[in-house]
Design an enzyme around this catalytic site. Structure first.
Site, PDB file in Angstrom:
ATOM      1  N   PRO A   1       0.833  -1.213   0.000  1.00 33.87           N
ATOM      2  CA  PRO A   1       0.000   0.000   0.000  1.00 33.87           C
ATOM      3  C   PRO A   1       0.870   1.268   0.000  1.00 33.87           C
ATOM      4  O   PRO A   1       0.389   2.343  -0.314  1.00 33.87           O
ATOM      5  CB  PRO A   1      -0.778  -0.111   1.307  1.00 33.87           C
ATOM      6  CG  PRO A   1      -0.732  -1.541   1.688  1.00 33.87           C
ATOM      7  CD  PRO A   1       0.581  -2.046   1.179  1.00 33.87           C
TER       8      PRO A   1
ATOM      9  N   ASP B   1      -8.804   1.528 -25.070  1.00 38.23           N
ATOM     10  CA  ASP B   1      -9.208   1.351 -23.678  1.00 38.23           C
ATOM     11  C   ASP B   1      -9.474   2.726 -23.084  1.00 38.23           C
ATOM     12  O   ASP B   1      -8.761   3.677 -23.393  1.00 38.23           O
ATOM     13  CB  ASP B   1      -8.041   0.766 -22.857  1.00 38.23           C
ATOM     14  CG  ASP B   1      -8.115  -0.732 -22.821  1.00 38.23           C
ATOM     15  OD1 ASP B   1      -7.122  -1.347 -22.439  1.00 38.23           O
ATOM     16  OD2 ASP B   1      -9.167  -1.251 -23.220  1.00 38.23           O
TER      17      ASP B   1
ATOM     18  N   ARG C   1      -2.312  -8.150 -21.122  1.00 36.18           N
ATOM     19  CA  ARG C   1      -3.270  -7.809 -22.194  1.00 36.18           C
ATOM     20  C   ARG C   1      -2.725  -6.741 -23.134  1.00 36.18           C
ATOM     21  O   ARG C   1      -3.288  -6.483 -24.192  1.00 36.18           O
ATOM     22  CB  ARG C   1      -4.634  -7.395 -21.640  1.00 36.18           C
ATOM     23  CG  ARG C   1      -4.674  -6.177 -20.781  1.00 36.18           C
ATOM     24  CD  ARG C   1      -6.050  -5.980 -20.170  1.00 36.18           C
ATOM     25  NE  ARG C   1      -7.088  -5.661 -21.130  1.00 36.18           N
ATOM     26  CZ  ARG C   1      -7.208  -4.517 -21.762  1.00 36.18           C
ATOM     27  NH1 ARG C   1      -6.323  -3.573 -21.514  1.00 36.18           N
ATOM     28  NH2 ARG C   1      -8.193  -4.294 -22.609  1.00 36.18           N
TER      29      ARG C   1
ATOM     30  N   GLU D   1       1.966  -8.232   8.427  1.00 37.46           N
ATOM     31  CA  GLU D   1       2.030  -6.754   8.474  1.00 37.46           C
ATOM     32  C   GLU D   1       2.901  -6.202   7.361  1.00 37.46           C
ATOM     33  O   GLU D   1       2.999  -4.996   7.170  1.00 37.46           O
ATOM     34  CB  GLU D   1       2.575  -6.298   9.844  1.00 37.46           C
ATOM     35  CG  GLU D   1       1.699  -6.686  11.011  1.00 37.46           C
ATOM     36  CD  GLU D   1       0.223  -6.357  10.728  1.00 37.46           C
ATOM     37  OE1 GLU D   1      -0.601  -7.294  10.728  1.00 37.46           O
ATOM     38  OE2 GLU D   1      -0.064  -5.176  10.419  1.00 37.46           O
TER      39      GLU D   1
HETATM   40  C1  4FV Z   1      -1.463  -3.977  -1.173  1.00 43.89           C
HETATM   41  C2  4FV Z   1      -2.145  -2.949  -1.839  1.00 43.89           C
HETATM   42  C3  4FV Z   1      -1.792  -4.518   0.159  1.00 43.89           C
HETATM   43  C4  4FV Z   1      -0.512  -5.075   3.098  1.00 43.89           C
HETATM   44  C5  4FV Z   1      -0.052  -5.977   4.168  1.00 43.89           C
HETATM   45  C6  4FV Z   1      -0.358  -7.242   2.181  1.00 43.89           C
HETATM   46  C7  4FV Z   1      -1.082  -5.950   2.031  1.00 43.89           C
HETATM   47  C8  4FV Z   1       0.005  -7.353   3.618  1.00 43.89           C
HETATM   48  N1  4FV Z   1      -0.442  -4.372  -1.944  1.00 43.89           N
HETATM   49  N2  4FV Z   1      -1.527  -2.770  -3.037  1.00 43.89           N
HETATM   50  N3  4FV Z   1      -3.229  -2.276  -1.439  1.00 43.89           N
HETATM   51  N4  4FV Z   1      -0.880  -5.382   0.695  1.00 43.89           N
HETATM   52  O1  4FV Z   1      -2.815  -4.174   0.751  1.00 43.89           O
HETATM   53  O2  4FV Z   1      -0.504  -3.614  -3.078  1.00 43.89           O
HETATM   54  O3  4FV Z   1       1.322  -7.793   3.697  1.00 43.89           O
END
Ligand code: 4FV
Length: 240
Positions: free
Chosen positions: A88, A168, A153, A115
Site C-alpha cells: 500500500p 481502452d 493484455r 504486516e
Molecule cells: C497492497 C495494496 C496490500 C498489506 C499488508 C499485504 C497488504 C500485507 N499491496 N496494493 N493495497 N498489501 O494491501 O498492493 O502484507
C-alpha cells in the site's frame, strides 16, 4: 513476458492464470509465470518466514533472509529485471504504469503477507514498490495478479483485436464510453439510434463525447492531464 512471482501461497495463482485470455497467452508463449514459495528458502527446521516486530506491536513481519535468498537465487544479484514489492506504500498502479511495465521482458513480483516485509528488503533488494489502491489486503497476491493481467493484455497478439487495448478508456486518459449490444430493445429500454446509423464518423464523435461526459461527471481531475481539441472543449463547456 515473464513474471517471477515470490509468494507464501503459490497455489492462489493457477486458478486465475489458467483461464481465458491469460491461459491462451501462456499457450502461445506470450506469457510465462513462474511461482516460487518463499518458505522453500527458509533455513530453520520450522521453515520460519515471519517473526514478531522489533519494538512490539501486533502482527508478524516477514523475515528478510528467505526473501533475499529466493530472489537472489532466481533473479541473481545484481538483478537483470525490476524487482517489485506490492505494498500500500507503493506508487499507484495506473494504465500509464502498466504501459511502462510492459516494456520489460521479465519482472519479479514480491507478495507480502502479515504486516508486511522487513524494511531491509525495501532498502537493499526491491527496485520498485507498487500499490493497487489505498486499502489494505491480507496479501500481495491479488495485486500481483492485477499487474500480470493488466500487463499481459498489452502484449501484441494477446487480445483478439489488437486495437482493443489502444482505445481502452484509461489508455486514452478518459473513462470508457457506454457499450450496447443485442437486443436493440431490452424490456422497455432501447439503444441510442446513432449506434445503428452505420455512420462511423458520427459514432466515433458520439463515443468521444460520451467518454468526455462520463469523465467530466465522475473523474474531472483526469481531464486536466489531457490535451483536448477545440471541439472537445466546446462540448465540455456545453456540459457546465
Ligand atoms: C497492497 C495494496 C496490500 C498489506 C499488508 C499485504 C497488504 C500485507 N499491496 N496494493 N493495497 N498489501 O494491501 O498492493 O502484507
Amino acid at each position: 513476458m515473464q513474471f517471477e512471482v515470490f509468494t507464501l501461497f503459490p497455489e492462489i495463482f493457477p486458478p486465475y492464470l489458467n483461464e481465458s485470455i491469460l491461459k491462451r497467452a501462456q499457450s502461445a508463449n506470450l506469457l510465462q509465470v513462474n511461482l516460487y514459495n518463499i518458505r522453500d528458502w527458509a533455513t530453520d527446521k520450522h521453515n520460519t518466514v515471519d517473526a514478531e516486530p522489533y519494538g512490539g506491536g501486533g502482527g508478524m513481519v516477514m523475515k528478510p533472509g528467505p526473501i533475499f535468498s529466493a530472489v537472489e537465487e532466481v533473479i541473481g544479484n545484481p538483478s537483470n529485471c525490476p524487482i517489485i514489492l506490492l505494498t500500500p506504500q507503493g506508487r499507484q498502479l495506473t494504465q500509464e504504469v502498466v504501459k511502462e511495465l510492459s516494456q520489460n521482458q521479465k519482472i519479479a513480483l514480491i507478495c507480502g503477507r502479515y504486516e508486511g516485509v522487513d524494511e531491509r528488503v525495501r532498502q537493499h533488494l526491491v527496485t520498485d514498490e507498487i500499490s493497487i489502491g489505498d486499502f489494505v489486503l491480507t496479501g500481495g497476491e491479488l495485486p500481483a495478479l492485477a499487474i500480470i493481467d493488466a500487463v499481459t493484455r498489452l502484449m501484441p497478439g494477446v487480445l483478439g483485436d489488437p486495437t482493443a487495448a489502444e482505445d481502452d478508456s484509461h489508455a486514452m486518459g478518459l473513462l470508457e464510453y457506454p457499450h450496447f449490444t443485442r437486443p436493440p430493445e431490452f424490456r422497455e429500454w432501447s439503444i441510442p439510434e446513432i449506434l445503428r446509423s452505420g455512420n462511423h464518423g458520427k459514432i466515433a464523435r458520439w463515443r468521444r463525447e460520451q467518454a468526455l461526459k462520463r469523465t467530466f461527471e465522475r473523474r474531472p481531475e483526469m481531464l486536466e492531464k489531457l490535451n483536448l481539441s477545440k471541439e472537445d472543449k466546446k462540448f465540455l463547456d456545453s456540459l457546465s
